[in-house]
Enzyme design. Structure first.
Site, PDB file in Angstrom:
ATOM      1  N   SER A 134      38.895  34.465  38.025  1.00 46.08           N
ATOM      2  CA  SER A 134      39.365  35.555  37.426  1.00 46.08           C
ATOM      3  C   SER A 134      40.686  36.483  38.303  1.00 46.08           C
ATOM      4  O   SER A 134      39.270  36.591  39.379  1.00 46.08           O
ATOM      5  CB  SER A 134      39.528  35.906  36.556  1.00 46.08           C
ATOM      6  OG  SER A 134      40.392  37.192  35.949  1.00 46.08           O
ATOM      7  N   TYR A 158      33.823  41.905  33.050  1.00 47.97           N
ATOM      8  CA  TYR A 158      33.995  41.127  33.133  1.00 47.97           C
ATOM      9  C   TYR A 158      34.005  40.648  34.903  1.00 47.97           C
ATOM     10  O   TYR A 158      33.750  39.254  34.894  1.00 47.97           O
ATOM     11  CB  TYR A 158      35.249  40.599  32.735  1.00 47.97           C
ATOM     12  CG  TYR A 158      35.238  38.909  32.535  1.00 47.97           C
ATOM     13  CD1 TYR A 158      35.450  38.428  31.874  1.00 47.97           C
ATOM     14  CD2 TYR A 158      37.097  39.046  33.347  1.00 47.97           C
ATOM     15  CE1 TYR A 158      35.987  36.666  31.616  1.00 47.97           C
ATOM     16  CE2 TYR A 158      37.774  37.522  33.031  1.00 47.97           C
ATOM     17  CZ  TYR A 158      37.367  36.920  32.675  1.00 47.97           C
ATOM     18  OH  TYR A 158      37.992  35.824  32.445  1.00 47.97           O
ATOM     19  N   LYS A 162      31.849  36.863  37.418  1.00 47.63           N
ATOM     20  CA  LYS A 162      33.008  36.275  37.541  1.00 47.63           C
ATOM     21  C   LYS A 162      32.755  36.627  38.812  1.00 47.63           C
ATOM     22  O   LYS A 162      32.380  35.393  39.531  1.00 47.63           O
ATOM     23  CB  LYS A 162      34.362  36.192  37.005  1.00 47.63           C
ATOM     24  CG  LYS A 162      35.051  35.778  35.704  1.00 47.63           C
ATOM     25  CD  LYS A 162      34.552  34.582  35.214  1.00 47.63           C
ATOM     26  CE  LYS A 162      34.760  34.303  34.194  1.00 47.63           C
ATOM     27  NZ  LYS A 162      35.128  32.818  34.450  1.00 47.63           N
TER      28      LYS A 162
END
Length: 333
Positions: A134, A158, A162
């Site tokens: 992402s 998050y 990643k």
């Protein structure tokens, strides 16, 4: 090729599975998720096996990662907003389970085929792994345009999760355990269905809900810029990643996928132009500082020469993205 798709019950997962079924390159497809994923119709009568699994468990990972796999598409995960609210779940699903899958791929390869790993001085690549990362790996103070050489400094858990997976994929690929390709997704819009747990869920909501004659909340300022891409383009790029030669990727397996830089204001203007101004009036501003902070920390402008040189593709403009959603969902405007 024999392939495994994790997170196959999700929106992108379902679209990817449909594309795999239509592609003659893929002959044996296993799809899995925490809920049993639907199996799209297969007119080609390809074997598509749906498996209910919990990738947080070692037994399920070992069941799914077989030595005859050619490609693993890793799409599962807890989205940005939910990962920020629940650190433990985010780490377990976004990082631990991915690391576990990579370890299964490594051990299958090295334990069961160890004497076949080298041809001369060359390491024979392992299972191809296409990992959905992402733009959230970036945050903080950023240059005007982000490239693959820009240091990831995530502003969310998050993004951190990643980023950790990206580093693992680089090193596992360097050592020949896997043949990894990390795709940094733009914000994918327009997603059908109910709002997700992503902080960026509103990006689809301010288009999707009005086109379905429903009200929608805009939690950020209209001048916020975003880096977005359509579902069609993202799925096309996922499939293309499998065919990019490993030698063209080198040790940097991350690819910033092409996208469109667009402000919220421009998105609403496209909604009005395609769907009518009465749809825009259904969008009501209701500021959410947490959403503003999270989404506002993501970059909105990228240099994508590397991706384009590798054969990845972009969208034609945001109005076209809206038109594709209307066409795919059969909406009357």
């Amino acid at each position: 090729m024999k392939v495994l798709v994790t997170g196959a019950a999700g929106f992108i997962g379902q679209k990817l599975v449909s594309a795999l079924i239509a592609d003659p390159l893929y002959t044996d497809i296993t799809i899995t998720d925490i809920i049993l994923p639907k199996t799209p119709r297969s007119p080609e009568e390809k074997p598509v096996t749906a498996v209910l699994s919990n990738l947080a468990t070692q037994a399920d990972r070992e069941m799914l990662v077989t030595k005859d796999l050619d490609v693993i598409f890793i799409l599962h995960g807890i989205m940005s907003g939910m990962a920020e609210k629940n650190f433990e779940s985010g780490m377990m699903v976004n990082f631990d389970s991915t690391r576990g899958l990579l370890e299964c791929a490594r051990k299958r390869r090295w334990h069961e085929s160890r004497n076949k790993l080298f041809i001369g001085a060359q390491v024979v690549p392992g299972i191809k792994v296409v990992f959905a990362s992402s733009l959230a790996v970036f945050g903080g103070t950023l240059p005007d345009e982000v490239t693959e050489r820009t240091m990831p400094t995530p502003s969310t858990s998050y993004g951190m999760q990643k980023m950790l997976c990206e580093y693992l994929i680089n090193d596992y690929s360097r050592r020949g355990y896997i043949d990894g390709r990390t795709l940094r997704f733009p914000t994918v819009v327009v997603r059908p269905g109910a709002p997700s747990g992503a902080a960026s869920s509103f990006v689809s909501g301010i288009i999707r809900e009005p086109l379905n004659n429903l009200p929608s909340v805009l939690p950020v300022s209209r001048d916020m810029s975003l880096w977005v891409s359509s579902p069609r383009t993202v799925v096309s790029n996922i499939l293309h990643a499998v065919n990019v030669p490993a030698e063209q990727l080198g040790e940097m397996r991350q690819i910033n996928l092409p996208g469109i830089t667009v402000t919220v204001k421009e998105m609403l203007e496209a909604l009005g132009a395609v769907g009518g101004e009465e749809r825009v009036e259904l969008v009501k501003e209701q500021k959410d500082e947490t959403v503003q902070r999270i989404v506002g920390s993501w970059p909105a402008r990228f240099r994508i020469e590397r991706a384009m040189d590798l054969g990845f593709v972009g969208d034609g403009g945001f109005a076209q993205v809206v038109k594709e959603y209307i066409e795919d969902e059969g909406i009357l405007v």
